[in-house]
Design an enzyme around this catalytic site. Structure first.
Site, PDB file in Angstrom:
ATOM      1  N   SER A  16       0.865  -1.165   0.000  1.00 15.96           N
ATOM      2  CA  SER A  16       0.000   0.000   0.000  1.00 15.96           C
ATOM      3  C   SER A  16       0.907   1.221   0.000  1.00 15.96           C
ATOM      4  O   SER A  16       1.812   1.319   0.841  1.00 15.96           O
ATOM      5  CB  SER A  16      -0.906  -0.019   1.234  1.00 15.96           C
ATOM      6  OG  SER A  16      -1.914   0.949   1.082  1.00 15.96           O
ATOM      7  N   GLU A  17       0.705   2.132  -0.951  1.00 15.58           N
ATOM      8  CA  GLU A  17       1.709   3.176  -1.175  1.00 15.58           C
ATOM      9  C   GLU A  17       1.821   4.187  -0.046  1.00 15.58           C
ATOM     10  O   GLU A  17       2.748   4.977  -0.020  1.00 15.58           O
ATOM     11  CB  GLU A  17       1.472   3.873  -2.517  1.00 15.58           C
ATOM     12  CG  GLU A  17       0.164   4.638  -2.658  1.00 15.58           C
ATOM     13  CD  GLU A  17      -0.926   3.813  -3.324  1.00 15.58           C
ATOM     14  OE1 GLU A  17      -0.919   2.573  -3.165  1.00 15.58           O
ATOM     15  OE2 GLU A  17      -1.792   4.407  -3.995  1.00 15.58           O
ATOM     16  N   ASN A  18       0.879   4.155   0.909  1.00 22.60           N
ATOM     17  CA  ASN A  18       1.044   5.026   2.065  1.00 22.60           C
ATOM     18  C   ASN A  18       2.077   4.471   3.053  1.00 22.60           C
ATOM     19  O   ASN A  18       2.342   5.108   4.069  1.00 22.60           O
ATOM     20  CB  ASN A  18      -0.301   5.289   2.757  1.00 22.60           C
ATOM     21  CG  ASN A  18      -1.045   4.021   3.100  1.00 22.60           C
ATOM     22  OD1 ASN A  18      -1.084   3.079   2.321  1.00 22.60           O
ATOM     23  ND2 ASN A  18      -1.630   3.984   4.284  1.00 22.60           N
ATOM     24  N   SER A  28       8.460   4.133   0.141  1.00 27.69           N
ATOM     25  CA  SER A  28       7.396   3.422  -0.547  1.00 27.69           C
ATOM     26  C   SER A  28       7.476   3.661  -2.057  1.00 27.69           C
ATOM     27  O   SER A  28       7.347   2.734  -2.866  1.00 27.69           O
ATOM     28  CB  SER A  28       6.042   3.916  -0.014  1.00 27.69           C
ATOM     29  OG  SER A  28       4.995   3.287  -0.695  1.00 27.69           O
TER      30      SER A  28
END
Lengths: 234, 221
Positions: free
Chosen positions: B45-47, B87
């Site tokens: 998840s890019e967060n 990320s």
């Protein structure tokens, strides 16, 4: 060395109108809620904000927007803030949308003494318009510039009076990079511990980047989206 | 089975054991529910998380533990957390085996538009431009047509692009389309349909693969 201030109001007392301010967080996760509330109480205006999102109507940076404090904003996604969308479509707020990874790296570069760098992201899109491009090997890249701010307002989980910080789960996000990229970095934490209590191997933001630290008076931490897609565990 | 579920189930069959995958918000998130038995996939998840688990119960929900859609998630054993710049370093650096995103438009050159409608919608690209520029394989997962029956697979995108020549495959409830330098190759069609029927609902020209086959969706897990 003691960087502790007693309240969020004290921490933001000398931030002036027209400042460029970075605010940590992803959505409402890991945002400096107490520092935002203190800024809103000060009612300074003409701020240039840099933050991945823009809060929601009624919370987080949405409160700054509703108080008319923000003149321009740089971020990657503002879809949860209807008020912002209306202001932008009416031309009343200067919004610059940039890819999230480019945003993160521009902030990192700002704190790391790197004035600009090439990325493949956004080539052939509006993001690359007016920017220098260069072919390196067999691929073309876009030159992106570092971002700096007068002030960074960040949120960590625990910290000590020297400004060393650790984060919790996905509340880390943009906070560590922003801590490095501003003239004045103010960190709010949920818990202040004695120097030496944080395992030096686990410190994410070393205290050198932090100028002021305070314990947030309280945390609401709303969960933005309760909607769960169908489908089970991964 | 809904069209969206058919898409999610079909894409889940593409995963190989050991893959690192980023799922976009909305329809792509559903894919996590249909991973075939014996296949271990790490979702990013890019967060700032690798090893995203399924949704928590209401009591388990932790505001410090969310996905990129701001939904509460859980941890799987072996998950890790990191900052946004890290990320996107793993995304931009070509470490993601697959990125699966929704789209508003895709075209014959593999161009993708999914982030804005000028004068109408101000949302932002989030991490989509980084994902399509960096992932090893980019799959668009979307319903074949717009709600009013318009084509989303066009000769040329009319909306501002998210990425230029970035899409490798397009999966809809009707078909699987592989993007090649020669154009869009129709490789699979849903049961009960033929290539002509899919073409009739598609503005872009489809090249029918000599190995055209029926699109099978995985059995329920």
């Amino acid at each position: 060395m003691n960087k502790v201030v007693q309240s969020a109001d004290e921490a933001v007392a000398d931030i002036s109108s027209g400042s460029t301010i970075m605010l940590g967080g992803f959505g409402l996760c890991g945002i400096p809620e107490n520092l935002i509330a203190a800024l809103v109480r000060r009612r300074i205006t003409g701020l240039h904000t840099i933050s991945n999102n823009m809060g929601v109507d009624g919370f987080g940076m949405g409160l700054m927007l509703e108080a008319g404090m923000i003149a321009s904003h740089v971020g990657s996604y503002v879809g949860e803030n209807r008020r912002l969308e209306t202001l932008v479509l009416k031309g009343e707020l200067d919004l610059t949308l940039i890819p999230q990874g480019t945003l993160a790296e521009r902030i990192r570069a700002g704190g790391a003494g790197i004035p600009a760098f090439y990325v493949p992201t956004g080539l052939g899109t509006v993001v690359a318009e007016g920017k220098e491009t260069r072919k390196i090997g067999d691929r073309t890249y876009v030159l992106e510039q570092a971002l700096h701010a007068d002030v960074a307002l960040i949120k960590a989980w625990k910290g000590d009076r020297l400004g060393n910080l650790v984060y919790r789960k996905t509340a880390r996000n943009f906070n560590p990079a922003m801590a490095t990229a501003a003239e004045l970095t103010i960190a709010e934490v949920e818990e202040l511990v004695e120097p030496g209590e944080l395992d030096p191997d686990h410190i994410v933001t070393p205290g050198i980047y932090v100028n002021r630290i305070l314990v947030g008076a309280s945390y609401r931490k709303p969960i933005e989206s309760r909607f769960i897609q169908s489908g089970g565990a991964a | 089975m809904t069209g969206k579920e058919r898409i999610a189930r079909r894409i889940a069959r593409e995963f190989k054991d050991g893959y690192y995958v980023n799922l976009g918000i909305g329809l792509p998130t559903m894919i996590a529910g249909f991973i075939p038995a014996g296949i271990d996939v790490m979702f990013q998840s890019e967060n700032g998380m690798l090893g995203v688990g399924g949704p928590p119960t209401e009591e388990q929900a932790d505001p410090d533990l969310i996905n990129a859609g701001k939904q509460p998630v859980t941890e799987i054993p072996g998950c890790s957390f990191f900052a946004s710049e890290e990320s996107f370093a793993m995304i931009r650096g070509g470490h993601m085996d697959m990125s699966i995103l929704g789209a508003m438009q895709v075209d014959e050159k593999g161009n993708l538009a999914n982030w804005t409608i000028p004068g109408k919608m101000v949302k932002g690209m989030g991490g989509a431009m980084d994902l399509v520029a960096g992932a090893r394989r980019v799959i668009v997962a979307m319903e074949h047509q717009t709600k009013d029956g318009g084509s989303r697979i066009l000769k040329e995108c009319t909306l501002p692009l998210t990425g230029q020549s970035v899409v490798h495959d397009i999966v809809t409830e009707l078909c699987w389309i592989h993007v090649t330098p020669e154009g869009l190759v129709l490789t699979e069609v849903a049961e009960g349909l033929d290539a002509a029927e899919v073409q009739a609902r598609t503005e872009a020209k489809l090249i029918v693969s000599p190995e055209l086959r029926v699109m099978t969706v995985a059995a329920a897990v």
